[in-house]
Design a protein around this motif. Structure first.
Motif, PDB file in Angstrom:
ATOM      1  N   MET A 105      10.042  -8.944  -8.183  1.00  0.00           N
ATOM      2  CA  MET A 105      10.902 -10.237  -8.124  1.00  0.00           C
ATOM      3  C   MET A 105      11.276 -10.717  -6.905  1.00  0.00           C
ATOM      4  N   VAL A 106      11.313 -10.182  -5.952  1.00  0.00           N
ATOM      5  CA  VAL A 106      11.810 -10.732  -4.524  1.00  0.00           C
ATOM      6  C   VAL A 106      10.632 -10.653  -3.441  1.00  0.00           C
ATOM      7  N   LYS A 107       9.242 -10.486  -3.831  1.00  0.00           N
ATOM      8  CA  LYS A 107       8.610 -10.347  -2.796  1.00  0.00           C
ATOM      9  C   LYS A 107       8.272 -11.610  -1.973  1.00  0.00           C
ATOM     10  N   LEU A 108       8.498 -12.754  -2.708  1.00  0.00           N
ATOM     11  CA  LEU A 108       8.243 -14.182  -2.099  1.00  0.00           C
ATOM     12  C   LEU A 108       9.561 -14.753  -2.071  1.00  0.00           C
ATOM     13  N   ASP A 109      10.667 -14.281  -2.168  1.00  0.00           N
ATOM     14  CA  ASP A 109      11.962 -15.244  -2.196  1.00  0.00           C
ATOM     15  C   ASP A 109      12.307 -15.471  -0.634  1.00  0.00           C
ATOM     16  N   TRP A 110      11.710 -14.918   0.246  1.00  0.00           N
ATOM     17  CA  TRP A 110      11.979 -15.127   1.849  1.00  0.00           C
ATOM     18  C   TRP A 110      11.476 -16.603   1.969  1.00  0.00           C
ATOM     19  N   LEU A 111      10.472 -17.089   1.160  1.00  0.00           N
ATOM     20  CA  LEU A 111       9.886 -18.327   1.573  1.00  0.00           C
ATOM     21  C   LEU A 111      10.895 -19.477   1.196  1.00  0.00           C
ATOM     22  N   THR A 112      11.807 -19.028   0.086  1.00  0.00           N
ATOM     23  CA  THR A 112      12.601 -20.250  -0.177  1.00  0.00           C
ATOM     24  C   THR A 112      14.066 -19.885   0.700  1.00  0.00           C
ATOM     25  N   GLY A 116      15.238 -23.413   3.112  1.00  0.00           N
ATOM     26  CA  GLY A 116      16.767 -23.731   3.532  1.00  0.00           C
ATOM     27  C   GLY A 116      17.065 -23.771   5.126  1.00  0.00           C
ATOM     28  N   ARG A 117      16.542 -22.770   5.606  1.00  0.00           N
ATOM     29  CA  ARG A 117      16.596 -22.771   7.292  1.00  0.00           C
ATOM     30  C   ARG A 117      16.136 -23.775   7.738  1.00  0.00           C
ATOM     31  N   GLN A 118      14.637 -24.248   7.451  1.00  0.00           N
ATOM     32  CA  GLN A 118      13.945 -25.184   7.907  1.00  0.00           C
ATOM     33  C   GLN A 118      14.496 -26.623   7.745  1.00  0.00           C
ATOM     34  N   TRP A 119      14.528 -26.836   6.068  1.00  0.00           N
ATOM     35  CA  TRP A 119      14.853 -28.339   5.721  1.00  0.00           C
ATOM     36  C   TRP A 119      15.998 -28.675   5.275  1.00  0.00           C
ATOM     37  N   GLY A 120      17.262 -27.457   5.123  1.00  0.00           N
ATOM     38  CA  GLY A 120      18.489 -27.995   4.816  1.00  0.00           C
ATOM     39  C   GLY A 120      18.611 -28.354   3.466  1.00  0.00           C
ATOM     40  N   LEU A 121      19.330 -29.110   3.139  1.00  0.00           N
ATOM     41  CA  LEU A 121      19.763 -29.878   2.031  1.00  0.00           C
ATOM     42  C   LEU A 121      18.614 -30.781   1.488  1.00  0.00           C
ATOM     43  N   GLY A 159      20.230 -18.539 -16.022  1.00  0.00           N
ATOM     44  CA  GLY A 159      21.218 -19.745 -15.850  1.00  0.00           C
ATOM     45  C   GLY A 159      21.538 -20.060 -14.532  1.00  0.00           C
ATOM     46  N   VAL A 160      21.425 -19.082 -13.583  1.00  0.00           N
ATOM     47  CA  VAL A 160      21.821 -19.473 -12.207  1.00  0.00           C
ATOM     48  C   VAL A 160      20.535 -20.105 -11.427  1.00  0.00           C
ATOM     49  N   PRO A 161      20.911 -21.308 -10.859  1.00  0.00           N
ATOM     50  CA  PRO A 161      19.672 -21.976 -10.245  1.00  0.00           C
ATOM     51  C   PRO A 161      19.324 -21.240  -8.828  1.00  0.00           C
ATOM     52  N   THR A 162      18.333 -19.976  -9.284  1.00  0.00           N
ATOM     53  CA  THR A 162      18.003 -19.137  -8.147  1.00  0.00           C
ATOM     54  C   THR A 162      17.495 -19.719  -6.799  1.00  0.00           C
ATOM     55  N   ALA A 163      16.639 -20.660  -6.973  1.00  0.00           N
ATOM     56  CA  ALA A 163      15.947 -21.304  -5.685  1.00  0.00           C
ATOM     57  C   ALA A 163      17.338 -22.016  -5.065  1.00  0.00           C
ATOM     58  N   ALA A 169      21.250 -19.960   1.151  1.00  0.00           N
ATOM     59  CA  ALA A 169      21.356 -18.906   2.159  1.00  0.00           C
ATOM     60  C   ALA A 169      20.792 -19.126   3.229  1.00  0.00           C
ATOM     61  N   GLY A 170      19.612 -19.691   3.278  1.00  0.00           N
ATOM     62  CA  GLY A 170      18.968 -20.157   4.588  1.00  0.00           C
ATOM     63  C   GLY A 170      19.822 -21.192   5.216  1.00  0.00           C
ATOM     64  N   LEU A 171      20.159 -22.302   4.742  1.00  0.00           N
ATOM     65  CA  LEU A 171      20.999 -23.479   5.036  1.00  0.00           C
ATOM     66  C   LEU A 171      22.098 -22.969   5.913  1.00  0.00           C
TER      67      LEU A 171
END
Length: 240
Positions: A105-112, A116-121, A159-163, A169-171
């Protein structure tokens, strides 16, 4: 995607949400000229999407023969439940089912998180057009740390917008190690709940999985057909 009126426009005017400078800009999360990092990160995201599309028709085949591998590859809750059902009849250890499912479930979540860290909003605008989500994301840096941490843990809930949460979190500057720990904790709880249900059903669930396996080719072709027909039907309805 266009930014909704109202609050989102005021945020954009203040510089919180980058505005598109040309028509194609709305399809990319960065401003100005793309860097190599921008292109590499976008390529990785598209690769993840492509992997999901490739694995989709293979799920019925792997569900009965390699459910633990399938749950790690996809993080799919159905695969987790099936693997737990097989664990009930001694085909796999339960701890492996839970760990493999959570890791899947989490293996690629670091990309998301990284987007957020790279592009913000800018990336949030691509993930959602909801005014409420945009407004909430715009206040990411103002949230109390425990609020954002709780959001990461609970992001696996339906129902939670996971991405959006992970990008926030990165932002907000959450450390990657902290994000991964919280993300894995939430996935572990969800996997445990689903695995417990599958383990409780045991042989009954296995029988259903074996039926799916018997008609795997039909199921896969049906899934592909649906994926192709739905966009075609939508276009036909719009034309009429």
């Amino acid at each position: 995607m266009s930014i909704v009126d109202g609050t989102s426009n005021s945020l954009a005017a203040a510089g919180a949400i980058p505005r598109a400078t040309s028509p194609w800009r709305r399809f990319v999360p960065w401003q100005g000229r793309a860097t190599r990092l921008d292109m590499a990160l976008m390529g990785a995201i598209l690769g993840v999407v492509a992997l999901g599309l490739v694995l989709r028709p293979l799920k019925p085949f792997l569900l009965a023969s390699h459910p633990v591998m399938l749950e790690f590859l996809t993080g799919d809750l159905t695969a987790i439940g099936a693997a737990a059902a097989f664990a009930r009849i001694g085909e796999a250890p339960v701890w492996l089912v839970v760990v493999a499912g959570a890791a899947g479930m989490v293996k690629l979540d670091w990309l998301t998180w990284w987007t957020g860290r790279q592009w913000g909003l800018g990336i949030v605008r691509m993930f959602t057009t909801s005014e409420r989500a945009l407004r909430f994301a715009g206040r990411a840096t103002e949230l109390r740390p425990w609020t954002l941490r709780a959001a990461v843990v609970l992001a696996v809930l339906p129902g939670v917008p996971t991405a959006v949460v992970y990008a926030m979190a990165g932002l907000a500057g959450m450390r990657l190690a902290t994000f991964l720990i919280l993300d894995f904790a939430g996935a572990l709880v969800m996997t445990g709940l689903v695995a417990g249900l599958g383990y409780g059903l045991g042989q009954q669930a296995v029988d259903v999985v074996l039926i799916i396996d018997r008609y795997a080719a039909v199921v896969s072709l049906t899934m592909i057909a649906i994926a192709v027909l739905i966009p075609a039907i939508k276009r036909l309805i719009r034309r009429r």
